[in-house]
Design a protein around this motif. Structure first.
Motif, PDB file in Angstrom:
ATOM      1  N   LEU A 118       1.528   2.692 -19.447  1.00  0.00           N
ATOM      2  CA  LEU A 118       1.292   4.078 -19.385  1.00  0.00           C
ATOM      3  C   LEU A 118       0.025   4.851 -19.869  1.00  0.00           C
ATOM      4  CD1 LEU A 118       4.906   4.657 -20.550  1.00  0.00           C
ATOM      5  CD2 LEU A 118       3.957   4.884 -18.124  1.00  0.00           C
ATOM      6  N   ALA A 119      -0.491   4.335 -20.953  1.00  0.00           N
ATOM      7  CA  ALA A 119      -1.769   5.034 -21.556  1.00  0.00           C
ATOM      8  C   ALA A 119      -2.923   4.734 -20.667  1.00  0.00           C
ATOM      9  CB  ALA A 119      -2.221   4.583 -22.915  1.00  0.00           C
ATOM     10  N   HIS A 120      -3.134   3.488 -19.791  1.00  0.00           N
ATOM     11  CA  HIS A 120      -3.920   3.197 -18.962  1.00  0.00           C
ATOM     12  C   HIS A 120      -4.006   4.198 -17.763  1.00  0.00           C
ATOM     13  CE1 HIS A 120      -6.269  -0.102 -16.385  1.00  0.00           C
ATOM     14  NE2 HIS A 120      -6.784   0.822 -16.682  1.00  0.00           N
ATOM     15  N   ALA A 121      -2.682   4.351 -17.176  1.00  0.00           N
ATOM     16  CA  ALA A 121      -2.506   5.088 -16.064  1.00  0.00           C
ATOM     17  C   ALA A 121      -2.810   6.471 -16.341  1.00  0.00           C
ATOM     18  CB  ALA A 121      -0.966   5.157 -15.543  1.00  0.00           C
TER      19      ALA A 121
ATOM     20  N   SER B 289      -1.186   2.129 -10.720  1.00  0.00           N
ATOM     21  CA  SER B 289      -0.562   3.704 -10.617  1.00  0.00           C
ATOM     22  C   SER B 289      -0.671   4.185  -9.331  1.00  0.00           C
ATOM     23  CB  SER B 289      -0.984   4.358 -11.880  1.00  0.00           C
ATOM     24  OG  SER B 289      -2.493   4.732 -11.333  1.00  0.00           O
ATOM     25  N   HIS B 290       0.216   5.166  -8.986  1.00  0.00           N
ATOM     26  CA  HIS B 290       0.227   6.125  -7.667  1.00  0.00           C
ATOM     27  C   HIS B 290       0.029   7.530  -8.563  1.00  0.00           C
ATOM     28  CE1 HIS B 290       2.173   3.296  -4.824  1.00  0.00           C
ATOM     29  NE2 HIS B 290       1.280   2.815  -5.101  1.00  0.00           N
ATOM     30  N   THR B 291      -1.144   8.187  -8.136  1.00  0.00           N
ATOM     31  CA  THR B 291      -1.417   9.251  -8.665  1.00  0.00           C
ATOM     32  C   THR B 291      -0.787  10.438  -7.738  1.00  0.00           C
ATOM     33  OG1 THR B 291      -3.369   9.481  -7.383  1.00  0.00           O
ATOM     34  CG2 THR B 291      -3.582   8.424  -9.484  1.00  0.00           C
ATOM     35  N   MET B 292      -0.370  10.294  -6.437  1.00  0.00           N
ATOM     36  CA  MET B 292       0.092  11.621  -5.723  1.00  0.00           C
ATOM     37  C   MET B 292       1.510  11.173  -5.365  1.00  0.00           C
ATOM     38  SD  MET B 292      -3.262  12.646  -3.808  1.00  0.00           S
ATOM     39  CE  MET B 292      -4.646  11.665  -4.012  1.00  0.00           C
ATOM     40  N   THR B 293       1.975  10.013  -5.247  1.00  0.00           N
ATOM     41  CA  THR B 293       3.377   9.608  -4.783  1.00  0.00           C
ATOM     42  C   THR B 293       4.181   8.833  -5.833  1.00  0.00           C
ATOM     43  OG1 THR B 293       2.435   7.295  -4.029  1.00  0.00           O
ATOM     44  CG2 THR B 293       2.308   9.268  -2.530  1.00  0.00           C
ATOM     45  N   GLU B 294       5.448   8.585  -5.439  1.00  0.00           N
ATOM     46  CA  GLU B 294       6.640   8.162  -6.348  1.00  0.00           C
ATOM     47  C   GLU B 294       5.986   6.435  -6.521  1.00  0.00           C
ATOM     48  OE1 GLU B 294      10.364   6.856  -4.603  1.00  0.00           O
ATOM     49  OE2 GLU B 294       9.355   7.022  -2.620  1.00  0.00           O
ATOM     50  N   ALA B 295       6.601   6.060  -7.692  1.00  0.00           N
ATOM     51  CA  ALA B 295       6.183   4.514  -8.117  1.00  0.00           C
ATOM     52  C   ALA B 295       7.084   3.567  -7.121  1.00  0.00           C
ATOM     53  CB  ALA B 295       6.808   4.698  -9.495  1.00  0.00           C
ATOM     54  N   TYR B 296       6.577   3.534  -6.194  1.00  0.00           N
ATOM     55  CA  TYR B 296       7.211   2.637  -5.131  1.00  0.00           C
ATOM     56  C   TYR B 296       6.082   2.198  -4.157  1.00  0.00           C
ATOM     57  CZ  TYR B 296      10.294   0.678  -1.511  1.00  0.00           C
ATOM     58  OH  TYR B 296      11.213   0.038  -0.876  1.00  0.00           O
ATOM     59  N   PRO B 297       6.170   0.494  -4.046  1.00  0.00           N
ATOM     60  CA  PRO B 297       4.871   0.239  -3.274  1.00  0.00           C
ATOM     61  C   PRO B 297       4.697   0.766  -1.812  1.00  0.00           C
ATOM     62  CG  PRO B 297       6.408  -1.711  -4.085  1.00  0.00           C
ATOM     63  CD  PRO B 297       7.035  -0.287  -4.280  1.00  0.00           C
ATOM     64  N   SER B 298       3.448   0.935  -1.697  1.00  0.00           N
ATOM     65  CA  SER B 298       2.970   1.430  -0.377  1.00  0.00           C
ATOM     66  C   SER B 298       2.673   0.509   0.550  1.00  0.00           C
ATOM     67  CB  SER B 298       1.465   2.120  -0.740  1.00  0.00           C
ATOM     68  OG  SER B 298       0.438   1.206  -0.998  1.00  0.00           O
ATOM     69  N   ARG B 299       2.510   0.768   1.873  1.00  0.00           N
ATOM     70  CA  ARG B 299       2.062  -0.074   2.947  1.00  0.00           C
ATOM     71  C   ARG B 299       1.083  -1.023   2.527  1.00  0.00           C
ATOM     72  NH1 ARG B 299       3.050   4.436   6.184  1.00  0.00           N
ATOM     73  NH2 ARG B 299       0.796   4.596   6.308  1.00  0.00           N
TER      74      ARG B 299
END
Length: 125
Positions: free
Chosen positions: A6-9, A71-81
């Motif tokens: 979390l700190a890294h993100a 991390s995803h900075t603009m979307t939910e914490a879910y794997p992208s394509r």
């Protein structure tokens, strides 16, 4: 380890962060914070020289690469394509994603097998 992720993100925001967790016998042993070679808010890539050093360190310690986190900075914490495509050759059994799009962190864990995403219970120390 979760606090470190979390700190890294948060530290790397607005760019995505990335890293690896090593394991031995199914138990997390060490976390490696890595540089996002893309330095991008929408993607990540391990620096090849850094990844080689980390991989050798893991192998020399008789550990396995176990979790890739980012991390995803603009979307939910879910794997992208892109995450799903990368998982086909990455060799990590687990993925941990953190969303930093809101003030409250969203953290989720997944397996990705043959393009199928399955959420799993997050059990990091």
């Amino acid at each position: 380890m979760l606090d470190t992720i979390l700190a890294h993100a948060r530290r790397d925001h607005p760019d995505e962060c990335c890293g690896v967790i090593a394991a031995r016998d199914g138990e997390a042993t060490r976390l490696f914070e890595m540089e996002n070679a893309e330095r991008s808010p929408t993607g990540f890539t391990f620096d090849s020289a850094e990844w080689l050093r980390v991989y050798r360190d893991i192998d020399d310690a008789d550990e396995q690469p176990w979790v890739v986190y980012h991390s995803h900075t603009m979307t939910e914490a879910y794997p992208s394509r892109t995450d799903i495509r990368w998982s086909e050759t990455a060799g990590f059994p687990y993925w941990v994603l953190v969303s930093t799009r809101e003030e409250t962190d969203e953290v989720r864990a997944f397996t990705i097998t043959a393009g199928e995403v399955t959420e799993v219970e997050l059990q990091l120390t």
